[in-house]
Design a protein around this motif. Sequence first.
Motif, PDB file in Angstrom:
ATOM      1  N   GLU A 123       8.664  40.707  -5.512  1.00  0.00           N
ATOM      2  CA  GLU A 123       8.574  39.626  -6.745  1.00  0.00           C
ATOM      3  C   GLU A 123       9.427  38.571  -6.519  1.00  0.00           C
ATOM      4  N   LEU A 124      10.308  38.585  -5.748  1.00  0.00           N
ATOM      5  CA  LEU A 124      10.996  37.460  -5.240  1.00  0.00           C
ATOM      6  C   LEU A 124      10.354  36.303  -4.839  1.00  0.00           C
ATOM      7  N   VAL A 134      15.987  29.442  -1.588  1.00  0.00           N
ATOM      8  CA  VAL A 134      17.413  30.220  -1.851  1.00  0.00           C
ATOM      9  C   VAL A 134      17.415  31.140  -0.637  1.00  0.00           C
ATOM     10  N   VAL A 135      18.646  30.809  -0.085  1.00  0.00           N
ATOM     11  CA  VAL A 135      19.108  31.982   0.802  1.00  0.00           C
ATOM     12  C   VAL A 135      20.297  32.950   0.431  1.00  0.00           C
ATOM     13  N   ILE A 136      19.614  34.053   0.849  1.00  0.00           N
ATOM     14  CA  ILE A 136      20.540  35.352   0.462  1.00  0.00           C
ATOM     15  C   ILE A 136      21.596  35.653   1.588  1.00  0.00           C
ATOM     16  N   LEU A 137      22.808  35.471   1.328  1.00  0.00           N
ATOM     17  CA  LEU A 137      23.728  35.945   2.270  1.00  0.00           C
ATOM     18  C   LEU A 137      24.316  37.379   2.121  1.00  0.00           C
ATOM     19  N   ALA A 138      23.959  38.349   2.966  1.00  0.00           N
ATOM     20  CA  ALA A 138      24.297  39.543   2.639  1.00  0.00           C
ATOM     21  C   ALA A 138      25.486  40.158   3.318  1.00  0.00           C
ATOM     22  N   THR A 139      26.445  40.699   2.671  1.00  0.00           N
ATOM     23  CA  THR A 139      27.829  41.487   2.993  1.00  0.00           C
ATOM     24  C   THR A 139      27.851  42.797   2.901  1.00  0.00           C
ATOM     25  N   ALA A 147      18.351  53.074 -10.351  1.00  0.00           N
ATOM     26  CA  ALA A 147      18.946  52.152  -9.466  1.00  0.00           C
ATOM     27  C   ALA A 147      19.101  50.608 -10.040  1.00  0.00           C
ATOM     28  N   ASP A 148      20.046  49.886 -10.183  1.00  0.00           N
ATOM     29  CA  ASP A 148      20.002  48.663 -10.914  1.00  0.00           C
ATOM     30  C   ASP A 148      20.052  47.497  -9.882  1.00  0.00           C
ATOM     31  N   GLY A 149      19.808  47.695  -8.407  1.00  0.00           N
ATOM     32  CA  GLY A 149      19.943  46.353  -7.468  1.00  0.00           C
ATOM     33  C   GLY A 149      18.872  45.912  -7.436  1.00  0.00           C
ATOM     34  N   MET A 150      17.548  46.286  -7.523  1.00  0.00           N
ATOM     35  CA  MET A 150      16.335  45.487  -7.529  1.00  0.00           C
ATOM     36  C   MET A 150      16.270  44.394  -8.584  1.00  0.00           C
ATOM     37  N   LEU A 151      16.363  44.815  -9.773  1.00  0.00           N
ATOM     38  CA  LEU A 151      16.531  43.937 -10.988  1.00  0.00           C
ATOM     39  C   LEU A 151      17.850  42.874 -10.796  1.00  0.00           C
ATOM     40  N   ASN A 152      18.801  43.499 -10.337  1.00  0.00           N
ATOM     41  CA  ASN A 152      19.956  42.497 -10.295  1.00  0.00           C
ATOM     42  C   ASN A 152      19.666  41.449  -9.356  1.00  0.00           C
ATOM     43  N   LEU A 153      19.240  41.832  -8.008  1.00  0.00           N
ATOM     44  CA  LEU A 153      19.018  40.999  -6.886  1.00  0.00           C
ATOM     45  C   LEU A 153      17.591  39.921  -7.467  1.00  0.00           C
ATOM     46  N   TYR A 154      16.629  40.425  -8.076  1.00  0.00           N
ATOM     47  CA  TYR A 154      15.766  39.426  -8.751  1.00  0.00           C
ATOM     48  C   TYR A 154      15.996  38.500  -9.518  1.00  0.00           C
ATOM     49  N   ASN A 155      17.030  38.950 -10.681  1.00  0.00           N
ATOM     50  CA  ASN A 155      17.830  37.986 -11.455  1.00  0.00           C
ATOM     51  C   ASN A 155      18.611  36.903 -10.910  1.00  0.00           C
ATOM     52  N   ALA A 156      19.249  37.240  -9.804  1.00  0.00           N
ATOM     53  CA  ALA A 156      20.228  36.496  -9.061  1.00  0.00           C
ATOM     54  C   ALA A 156      19.416  35.536  -8.474  1.00  0.00           C
ATOM     55  N   VAL A 157      18.271  35.688  -7.698  1.00  0.00           N
ATOM     56  CA  VAL A 157      17.642  35.016  -7.112  1.00  0.00           C
ATOM     57  C   VAL A 157      16.938  33.783  -8.120  1.00  0.00           C
ATOM     58  N   ALA A 158      16.398  34.430  -9.122  1.00  0.00           N
ATOM     59  CA  ALA A 158      15.820  33.445 -10.165  1.00  0.00           C
ATOM     60  C   ALA A 158      16.689  32.531 -10.672  1.00  0.00           C
ATOM     61  N   ALA A 159      17.909  33.001 -10.848  1.00  0.00           N
ATOM     62  CA  ALA A 159      19.183  32.210 -11.469  1.00  0.00           C
ATOM     63  C   ALA A 159      19.503  31.122 -10.447  1.00  0.00           C
ATOM     64  N   ALA A 160      19.460  31.500  -9.434  1.00  0.00           N
ATOM     65  CA  ALA A 160      19.942  30.503  -8.201  1.00  0.00           C
ATOM     66  C   ALA A 160      18.872  29.515  -8.110  1.00  0.00           C
ATOM     67  N   ALA A 161      17.540  29.951  -8.243  1.00  0.00           N
ATOM     68  CA  ALA A 161      16.598  28.850  -8.156  1.00  0.00           C
ATOM     69  C   ALA A 161      16.512  27.899  -9.234  1.00  0.00           C
ATOM     70  N   ALA A 162      16.892  28.034 -10.462  1.00  0.00           N
ATOM     71  CA  ALA A 162      16.671  27.574 -11.603  1.00  0.00           C
ATOM     72  C   ALA A 162      17.619  26.150 -11.610  1.00  0.00           C
ATOM     73  N   LYS A 163      17.006  25.029 -11.823  1.00  0.00           N
ATOM     74  CA  LYS A 163      17.729  23.965 -12.079  1.00  0.00           C
ATOM     75  C   LYS A 163      18.897  23.831 -13.119  1.00  0.00           C
ATOM     76  N   ASP A 164      18.640  24.772 -14.289  1.00  0.00           N
ATOM     77  CA  ASP A 164      19.680  24.769 -15.464  1.00  0.00           C
ATOM     78  C   ASP A 164      20.831  25.701 -14.926  1.00  0.00           C
ATOM     79  N   ALA A 165      20.781  26.193 -13.825  1.00  0.00           N
ATOM     80  CA  ALA A 165      22.029  26.691 -13.331  1.00  0.00           C
ATOM     81  C   ALA A 165      22.888  25.974 -12.569  1.00  0.00           C
ATOM     82  N   ARG A 166      22.651  24.723 -12.384  1.00  0.00           N
ATOM     83  CA  ARG A 166      23.634  24.017 -11.483  1.00  0.00           C
ATOM     84  C   ARG A 166      24.813  23.400 -12.223  1.00  0.00           C
ATOM     85  N   GLY A 167      25.866  23.224 -11.756  1.00  0.00           N
ATOM     86  CA  GLY A 167      26.933  22.458 -12.217  1.00  0.00           C
ATOM     87  C   GLY A 167      27.709  23.791 -13.131  1.00  0.00           C
TER      88      GLY A 167
END
Length: 354
Positions: A67-68, A29-34, A151-171
């Motif tokens: 944890e990422l 998973v690549v994290i692009l930071a803006t 702060a909500d950022g840590m859990l949000n980021l963890y969830n985002a990476v977990a979602a992006a890593a999951a095959k069931d999120a494709r499509g």
Amino acid sequence: MFKRIFTRCAVFAAGCAASLAVMAAQPNVVILATGGTIAGAGAEATNSATYQAAKVPVDKLIAGVPELAKVAAVRGEQVFQIASESFTNEHLLALGKRVSALVKQADVDGIVITHGTDTLEETAYFLNLVIKSDKPIVLVGSMRPGTAMSADGMLNLYNAVAAAAAKDARGKGVLVAMNDELNSGRDVSKMINIQTGAFKSPWGPLGMIVEGRNYWFRLPAKRHTVNSEFDIDKIDSLPLVGIAYGHGNVADTAYKALAASGAKAIIHAGTGNGSVAKNVVAGLRELRSQGVQIIRSSHVNAGGFVLRNAEQPDDQYDWVVAHDLNPQKARILATVALTKTGDSKELQRIFWEY
């Protein structure tokens, strides 16, 4: 003694081999930071609404969530470091082209984009329209800086990476992971500016993410990503589209000013069903006769639904309706659609389908 040492070495080697095998099997998973609040910092822990955005670089964001490493092999890129209200069309194009290049790589399984919440929904919808890939692309932000209590950022980021890593999120199109919910980038909007549950879709989330696992409840119905007729690799510039706000005692001043500045289309952010005040109608008809597209939307926060030929005779005036898209999302779709067509009937088809 030598036998005991040999045994320990063998166990250590086996453990290393197992660890390497797990790492090799992990999705990339690549994290692009803006920038944005998720990369922000306040002076004190009590500052949840008063802080400076876009201060923390991507490497520190990743290091702050060790944890990422349990859910993906993660690497980061600092694309921008700005507050998202300063996003321009040029930023959208640059980010979109970088995402497009990455999803073509065999060693990239998913992408996470950290983003300020002010225009996160616009970027998410833009990418949903123009990226030709079924790989998970997940936008994430936070409503509080990392220095704040709760702060909500840590859990949000963890969830985002977990979602992006999951095959069931494709499509499933471009996703937004905020506050344990997985929303469609097309539908979701920021509804309040001081609470962690700020992002909501009028039609409900696609799913939830709990302890790093996705739970899905519905699928997006509108065209997106691989099924879209738009392609970021074929877009080098975006036409100017403006938004003018409808309200009591409104005049046509803002509409005319936008047209004079070069806007190819104007989103009318109307009341109710995209209603247009009678003293504005003539001005909008005149602008349409000059070639400016007029697109009626609604600024009703919880889901404005604009019906064609209701309130105004759109067929007669050659206007377009934005369907259920709010003004800012209507602007995104209009600016992308205008790269392919200037025909109002084609624009209306696009608004129905996307």
